[in-house]
Design a protein around this motif. Structure first.
Motif, short mmCIF file in Angstrom:
data_model
loop_
_atom_site.label_atom_id
_atom_site.label_comp_id
_atom_site.label_asym_id
_atom_site.label_seq_id
_atom_site.Cartn_x
_atom_site.Cartn_y
_atom_site.Cartn_z
N ASN A 36 13.50 28.97 41.43
CA ASN A 36 14.48 29.72 42.22
C ASN A 36 15.90 29.62 41.69
N MET A 37 16.17 28.69 40.79
CA MET A 37 17.54 28.49 40.31
C MET A 37 18.14 29.77 39.72
N LYS A 38 17.33 30.57 39.04
CA LYS A 38 17.84 31.80 38.42
C LYS A 38 18.36 32.78 39.47
N HIS A 39 17.93 32.62 40.71
CA HIS A 39 18.35 33.53 41.77
C HIS A 39 19.70 33.16 42.38
N TRP A 40 20.18 31.94 42.11
CA TRP A 40 21.46 31.53 42.70
C TRP A 40 22.40 30.83 41.73
N GLN A 41 21.97 30.61 40.50
CA GLN A 41 22.85 30.03 39.50
C GLN A 41 23.14 31.07 38.43
N ARG A 42 24.27 31.75 38.59
CA ARG A 42 24.66 32.81 37.67
C ARG A 42 24.72 32.29 36.24
N GLY A 43 24.19 33.10 35.33
CA GLY A 43 24.23 32.76 33.92
C GLY A 43 23.09 31.88 33.44
N LEU A 44 22.24 31.40 34.35
CA LEU A 44 21.13 30.54 33.92
C LEU A 44 20.15 31.35 33.09
N ILE A 45 19.94 30.90 31.87
CA ILE A 45 19.00 31.57 30.96
C ILE A 45 17.62 30.94 31.10
N GLY A 46 17.60 29.62 31.22
CA GLY A 46 16.32 28.93 31.34
C GLY A 46 16.51 27.43 31.44
N TYR A 47 15.39 26.73 31.60
CA TYR A 47 15.42 25.28 31.71
C TYR A 47 14.16 24.71 31.07
N ASP A 48 14.27 23.46 30.62
CA ASP A 48 13.15 22.72 30.04
C ASP A 48 13.20 21.29 30.53
N TYR A 49 12.05 20.75 30.89
CA TYR A 49 11.99 19.34 31.26
C TYR A 49 12.04 18.50 30.00
N ILE A 50 12.82 17.44 30.05
CA ILE A 50 12.98 16.57 28.88
C ILE A 50 12.17 15.29 29.05
N SER A 51 12.29 14.67 30.24
CA SER A 51 11.58 13.42 30.46
C SER A 51 11.40 13.18 31.96
N GLY A 52 10.50 12.26 32.26
CA GLY A 52 10.23 11.91 33.64
C GLY A 52 9.32 12.93 34.31
N THR A 53 8.97 12.64 35.55
CA THR A 53 8.14 13.55 36.35
C THR A 53 9.06 14.56 37.01
N PRO A 54 8.86 15.86 36.76
CA PRO A 54 9.74 16.88 37.34
C PRO A 54 9.94 16.69 38.84
N GLY A 55 11.21 16.68 39.25
CA GLY A 55 11.56 16.55 40.65
C GLY A 55 11.72 15.13 41.14
N ASP A 56 11.33 14.13 40.33
CA ASP A 56 11.42 12.73 40.74
C ASP A 56 12.71 12.10 40.24
N ILE A 57 13.09 11.00 40.85
CA ILE A 57 14.26 10.25 40.41
C ILE A 57 14.08 9.85 38.95
N GLY A 58 15.11 10.06 38.16
CA GLY A 58 15.08 9.75 36.73
C GLY A 58 14.66 10.92 35.86
N ALA A 59 14.10 11.96 36.46
CA ALA A 59 13.68 13.13 35.67
C ALA A 59 14.90 13.80 35.05
N LYS A 60 14.73 14.26 33.81
CA LYS A 60 15.80 14.96 33.09
C LYS A 60 15.34 16.36 32.75
N MET A 61 16.30 17.29 32.91
CA MET A 61 16.02 18.70 32.62
C MET A 61 17.21 19.25 31.84
N LYS A 62 16.91 20.05 30.83
CA LYS A 62 17.95 20.74 30.08
C LYS A 62 18.10 22.14 30.66
#
Length: 153
Positions: free
Chosen positions: A25-51
């Motif tokens: 849903n981020m693309k619907h409310w974050q103007r200019g967002l082209i995309g995202y990729d998970y870098i490490s950790g379990t998506p959505g959990d504490i410590g997770a990293k996303m580019k």
């Protein structure tokens, strides 16, 4: 630089969180967002990293988001790092007596470059305006289904 922004979103807390806590849903409310990729950790959990990749006008920007605290449906804290800036964001959610959701966002921007240090001193309103715009865009998405995915940045 520190500041707090708040907004009331006219949807129940559980509906708010379902929309907020879904990266699709981020693309619907974050103007200019082209995309995202998970870098490490379990998506959505504490410590997770996303580019996160954004296009702002002619400029491309990459942010690294790290989840630092998550106590849903009431709290969600993240750090964002990009060239020249470190941002700590604490998000708090509460249901109002009317059954809506109050979103309070506390932001701290720590510039790590001279140019961005000057920007935070000279133009702090620019940062606050951007934060408020994202919150308003989320409100429009959550309440009306309005997407900014094709909007000009």
């Amino acid at each position: 630089m520190n500041y707090t922004t708040e907004i009331i979103v006219n949807v129940p807390l559980n509906t708010f969180i379902k929309k907020f806590d879904n990266p699709e849903n981020m693309k619907h409310w974050q103007r200019g967002l082209i995309g995202y990729d998970y870098i490490s950790g379990t998506p959505g959990d504490i410590g997770a990293k996303m580019k996160l990749n954004y296009k702002m006008g002619k400029r491309n920007m990459e942010l690294i988001e790290t989840i630092t605290h998550k106590k849903m449906p009431y709290e969600f804290h993240v750090m964002f790092d990009t060239n020249g800036m470190h941002n700590i964001q604490e998000n708090y959610f509460e249901e109002t007596p009317e059954g809506h959701t109050k979103w309070t966002s506390k932001s701290e921007f720590i510039p790590t470059s001279f140019i961005l240090r000057m920007m935070t001193l000279i133009m702090p309103g620019t940062f606050k305006k951007q934060s408020k715009k994202y919150m308003q865009d989320f409100k429009n998405f959550a309440e009306k289904g309005t997407s900014v995915s094709n909007a000009k940045t």
